[in-house]
Structure formats: C-alpha cells, structure tokens
Design a protein around this motif. Structure first.
Motif, mmCIF file in Angstrom:
data_model
loop_
_atom_site.group_PDB
_atom_site.id
_atom_site.type_symbol
_atom_site.label_atom_id
_atom_site.label_comp_id
_atom_site.label_asym_id
_atom_site.label_seq_id
_atom_site.Cartn_x
_atom_site.Cartn_y
_atom_site.Cartn_z
ATOM 1 N N GLY A 79 37.231 48.776 47.950
ATOM 2 C CA GLY A 79 38.222 48.637 49.003
ATOM 3 C C GLY A 79 39.547 48.031 48.616
ATOM 4 N N GLY A 80 39.620 47.334 47.494
ATOM 5 C CA GLY A 80 40.872 46.730 47.069
ATOM 6 C C GLY A 80 40.630 45.695 45.993
ATOM 7 N N ALA A 81 41.716 45.133 45.485
ATOM 8 C CA ALA A 81 41.603 44.170 44.391
ATOM 9 C C ALA A 81 40.768 42.966 44.784
ATOM 10 C CB ALA A 81 43.002 43.728 43.957
ATOM 11 N N GLU A 82 40.907 42.518 46.045
ATOM 12 C CA GLU A 82 40.152 41.343 46.489
ATOM 13 C C GLU A 82 38.648 41.610 46.518
ATOM 14 O OE1 GLU A 82 41.069 43.961 49.888
ATOM 15 O OE2 GLU A 82 42.279 43.071 48.276
ATOM 16 N N GLY A 83 38.281 42.875 46.641
ATOM 17 C CA GLY A 83 36.865 43.219 46.682
ATOM 18 C C GLY A 83 36.143 43.008 45.362
ATOM 19 N N PHE A 84 36.916 42.853 44.260
ATOM 20 C CA PHE A 84 36.314 42.641 42.954
ATOM 21 C C PHE A 84 35.893 41.183 42.727
ATOM 22 C CE2 PHE A 84 38.084 46.758 42.088
ATOM 23 C CZ PHE A 84 37.246 47.295 41.112
ATOM 24 N N THR A 85 36.228 40.301 43.659
ATOM 25 C CA THR A 85 35.888 38.887 43.493
ATOM 26 C C THR A 85 34.376 38.694 43.377
ATOM 27 O OG1 THR A 85 37.839 38.215 44.744
ATOM 28 C CG2 THR A 85 36.080 36.588 44.492
ATOM 29 N N ALA A 86 33.627 39.341 44.257
ATOM 30 C CA ALA A 86 32.166 39.222 44.211
ATOM 31 C C ALA A 86 31.605 39.835 42.935
ATOM 32 C CB ALA A 86 31.548 39.892 45.437
ATOM 33 N N LEU A 87 32.219 40.927 42.472
ATOM 34 C CA LEU A 87 31.764 41.562 41.230
ATOM 35 C C LEU A 87 32.010 40.640 40.047
ATOM 36 C CD1 LEU A 87 31.913 43.965 43.251
ATOM 37 C CD2 LEU A 87 32.672 45.382 41.343
ATOM 38 N N GLU A 88 33.161 39.952 40.050
ATOM 39 C CA GLU A 88 33.464 38.990 38.981
ATOM 40 C C GLU A 88 32.459 37.852 38.988
ATOM 41 O OE1 GLU A 88 35.655 39.093 36.660
ATOM 42 O OE2 GLU A 88 37.312 40.412 37.253
ATOM 43 N N GLU A 89 32.100 37.386 40.171
ATOM 44 C CA GLU A 89 31.132 36.283 40.270
ATOM 45 C C GLU A 89 29.775 36.698 39.721
ATOM 46 O OE1 GLU A 89 29.499 33.027 43.579
ATOM 47 O OE2 GLU A 89 30.624 34.811 44.236
ATOM 48 N N LEU A 90 29.347 37.912 40.066
ATOM 49 C CA LEU A 90 28.067 38.406 39.561
ATOM 50 C C LEU A 90 28.105 38.572 38.051
ATOM 51 C CD1 LEU A 90 25.223 39.457 40.041
ATOM 52 C CD2 LEU A 90 26.193 41.718 40.530
ATOM 53 N N VAL B 292 39.818 55.564 40.142
ATOM 54 C CA VAL B 292 40.437 55.265 41.434
ATOM 55 C C VAL B 292 40.876 53.813 41.486
ATOM 56 C CG1 VAL B 292 40.015 55.068 43.909
ATOM 57 C CG2 VAL B 292 39.174 57.060 42.671
ATOM 58 N N ALA B 293 40.015 52.924 41.009
ATOM 59 C CA ALA B 293 40.323 51.494 41.046
ATOM 60 C C ALA B 293 41.521 51.156 40.167
ATOM 61 C CB ALA B 293 39.104 50.688 40.615
ATOM 62 N N THR B 294 41.620 51.775 39.010
ATOM 63 C CA THR B 294 42.746 51.470 38.121
ATOM 64 C C THR B 294 44.019 52.165 38.588
ATOM 65 O OG1 THR B 294 42.100 53.268 36.602
ATOM 66 C CG2 THR B 294 41.242 51.071 36.147
ATOM 67 N N ASN B 295 43.900 53.396 39.107
ATOM 68 C CA ASN B 295 45.086 54.094 39.610
ATOM 69 C C ASN B 295 45.713 53.363 40.797
ATOM 70 O OD1 ASN B 295 44.922 56.089 37.706
ATOM 71 N ND2 ASN B 295 44.146 57.671 39.074
ATOM 72 N N ASN B 296 44.870 52.722 41.611
ATOM 73 C CA ASN B 296 45.362 51.988 42.769
ATOM 74 C C ASN B 296 45.834 50.577 42.427
ATOM 75 O OD1 ASN B 296 44.967 54.058 44.639
ATOM 76 N ND2 ASN B 296 42.858 53.429 45.091
ATOM 77 N N GLY B 297 45.707 50.218 41.146
ATOM 78 C CA GLY B 297 46.169 48.907 40.724
ATOM 79 C C GLY B 297 45.209 47.775 41.027
ATOM 80 N N TRP B 298 43.965 48.098 41.392
ATOM 81 C CA TRP B 298 42.982 47.049 41.675
ATOM 82 C C TRP B 298 42.473 46.398 40.394
ATOM 83 C CZ3 TRP B 298 39.559 50.567 45.305
ATOM 84 C CH2 TRP B 298 40.344 50.939 46.415
ATOM 85 N N ARG B 299 42.474 47.170 39.304
ATOM 86 C CA ARG B 299 42.091 46.668 37.989
ATOM 87 C C ARG B 299 43.082 47.227 36.971
ATOM 88 N NH1 ARG B 299 38.533 42.624 38.140
ATOM 89 N NH2 ARG B 299 38.170 42.999 35.920
ATOM 90 N N PRO B 300 43.322 46.504 35.875
ATOM 91 C CA PRO B 300 44.198 47.049 34.828
ATOM 92 C C PRO B 300 43.545 48.241 34.145
ATOM 93 C CG PRO B 300 43.176 45.003 34.102
ATOM 94 C CD PRO B 300 42.845 45.145 35.558
ATOM 95 N N HIS B 301 44.357 49.091 33.543
ATOM 96 C CA HIS B 301 43.823 50.303 32.920
ATOM 97 C C HIS B 301 42.822 49.990 31.807
ATOM 98 C CE1 HIS B 301 43.579 54.404 31.448
ATOM 99 N NE2 HIS B 301 43.847 53.965 30.234
#
Length: 324
Positions: A215-226, A239-248
């Motif tokens: 859903g967005g960059a903030e949604g990766f917070t839980a993934l980072e914690e895990l 999709v995540a990198t094209n939308n700028g949610w994660r670096p390439h």
C-alpha cells in the motif's frame, strides 16, 4: 582442459562460482580432462584453499598491480592468456553480471561461441549441447554450439555447490598477463558504502518482499520489523520500486536482484513472471495475499490467504514471544 573463471571481489568469493564449479568438475570428469581455475588479481590468492575443497587441483593466478580491482576486458584478456598456452575445450563462469560481461569480452576478442545461463552441458568431439534459461527464466532452450572452444555461463542459484575435497594442496600457476591499450577503459575506480546497508538481499537466508498490497512506503515498517527479528533483508516488487516505496537496489525480479534464501516471505505480491524469475532460487516461499487466485499462490510452498497488514504483525508478535 576445462577452465573455470572464479568471480571474487578483492578476495571475497562469489558463491555462484562454487555452484559453477560443480558443473565444471562433472564436465571435466566426463571428458576425462583436467580442470583448472582462473583467479584474477593478487587478492585471489586468498581463496585458493577454498577451491581445493571443491575439487580444483590447479589455479592460474593472474598477477599485476593494475588488477587490484575489477576491469572486465582485463579479466577477459587474462583468460585469453591462459587459453593461448593451454588446449582449452570449455571456459565457464558464473551466470552473474560480471561473469556474463567477462565471457562476452572473451567471445568478442576470440570470435568464439557463447551460451549464457546454462543448466545442463553435454560435450562430445563435434559439438556442445546445452540446456539454458531464456526469456528471464520463463522457458528452457536446448541449443548446440560448434567451435574450437566453448564459453558457458552457469545459471546461478539453481545448481547446489557440492564439495569434493582434494588429496593435497592446490597447485598455483602464477602469471603476469600483457594487456592491450583498451584493457582498462572500463574499470572500478571508486566505491561508496551505504551506511544503512545491512544484510544484502542476495546473501540473506530470510527475505521479506513487499508488493502492491503493502500500500505504500509506510507499509514496509512491519516488514522491516519482521526482517530484523529473523536476521533477514527486505525487498520489493517492481511496483514497489516504481512507486518509490523502496529504492531500486531493493527490487527483486528479472530486472532486479536474484535471491536464493532459505525462506522468502512474499507479502502482497501477485507473482508476475518477472518477479518469480528473481525468487526462483528460494528454497521455500511463503505467500501472504488476500487473493487466493494470485499466481504466486500456485508457486508458493506455504500460503496465507489474508490481509498482510494483519498477518505480518501477528507473525511479529509470535516471533517476539518465542524469543523471550
């Protein structure tokens, strides 16, 4: 003779070269010929003992002050120097960016046939038959090569590296290549270290991937914690990198990283073929998705049909409980 070009970065061995050695060793045995490794640069001396554990009796070591860091054409000209003095049937390299680049230079300079991303190799006196990946790994091609010497790269993460320790030490044959004026037109001249870099995607035993469903960059917070709890790394789909949610650099897929963890947890990822190419080396895939018909659900070893925003925090809580 079979020559295996060993990829290393200032003495740090690339594991894909060990996988390639499994193929090279079997091919040498089948042809009843000798096997030798080619190491470029003085720092390659540091990994000679490791090669002995994988059945390499001889290592050619190209030594020159100018070989301190990677230069693709210089590596290729070093390989050609060995090929000029030995009767070489096949030259192999790992199917990495560097492996492909070096073999492409060798093929161009020596006008030799090259087949990339091979899975199987069969050689006789007239031809070389290979089965190799095409179209990003979405299909397999059977092909024949003809020539005096065959150049082959071995697809990474698909052939297990098998140890076959030598009785004795590896013989080192040191030589100093002579280089053309163009040998160092392309070379590594500097490096920048990412201060936030942790475990890399390609080395991690556990990878957490996020896609459109995050859903967005903030949604990766839980993934980072895990990932932190599991000593893993976090990546994303295109999709995540094209939308700028994660670096390439965190992209997993055909145009990103190829990963081979023990466990890949794919969160909100549909499983397009381009993404599956990047994670096909994973030993186990756990897919978390609200759509039970998503393509990745058929490829996964384990599936959870549910909202990742509820499932991932629940996994985090459970892991924390077990770590107490």
């Amino acid at each position: 003779m079979i020559i295996a070009i060993i990829e290393h970065d200032r003495g740090t061995l690339h594991n894909a070269s060990l996988e390639m050695l499994t193929v090279a060793r079997a091919l040498a045995a089948d042809r009843d010929t000798s096997l030798a490794a080619l190491l470029i640069g003085e720092s390659g001396r540091e990994i000679v003992k490791t090669l002995g554990a994988y059945g390499v009796p001889v290592a050619y070591l190209a030594v020159d002050d100018s070989l301190e860091d990677y230069a693709p054409r210089a590596w290729a000209e070093s390989a050609l120097a060995v090929m000029d003095q030995e009767n070489v049937e096949v030259v192999l390299a790992a199917g990495t960016d560097r492996g492909h680049e070096v073999l492409a230079h060798v093929a161009s300079l020596a006008d030799l046939p090259l087949a990339a991303n091979c899975l199987e190799v069969k050689l006789d006196d007239e031809r070389c038959r290979v089965t190799r990946q095409r179209w990003g790994g979405s299909l397999l091609e059977e092909a024949e090569l003809r020539g005096e010497t065959y150049l082959l790269s071995i697809a990474p993460h698909l052939i297990p590296a098998e140890e076959t320790p030598l009785d004795g030490e590896v013989e080192i044959r040191e030589f100093q290549p002579s280089f053309s004026d163009r040998a160092f037109r392309v070379q590594v001249t500097g490096r920048e270290q990412d201060e936030k870099a942790g475990i890399s995607l390609t080395d991690a035993r556990v990878v957490i991937g996020g896609g459109r469903g995050v859903g967005g960059a903030e949604g990766f917070t839980a993934l980072e914690e895990l990932a932190d709890l599991l000593d893993g790394a976090v990546g994303g789909s295109r999709v995540a990198t094209n939308n700028g949610w994660r670096p390439h650099k965190d992209q997993i897929g055909q145009t990103g990283n190829r990963i081979a963890p023990d466990l890949y947890i794919a969160c909100g990822i549909s499983g397009a073929i381009q993404h599956m190419v990047g994670c096909q080396g994973a030993k186990n895939i756990l897919a978390i998705n609200t759509d039970p018909q998503a393509p990745i659900m058929e490829k996964a070893d384990y599936v959870v049909v549910g909202d990742l925003h509820e499932v991932v925090p629940a996994i985090v809580d459970e892991v924390k409980q077990r770590k107490r």
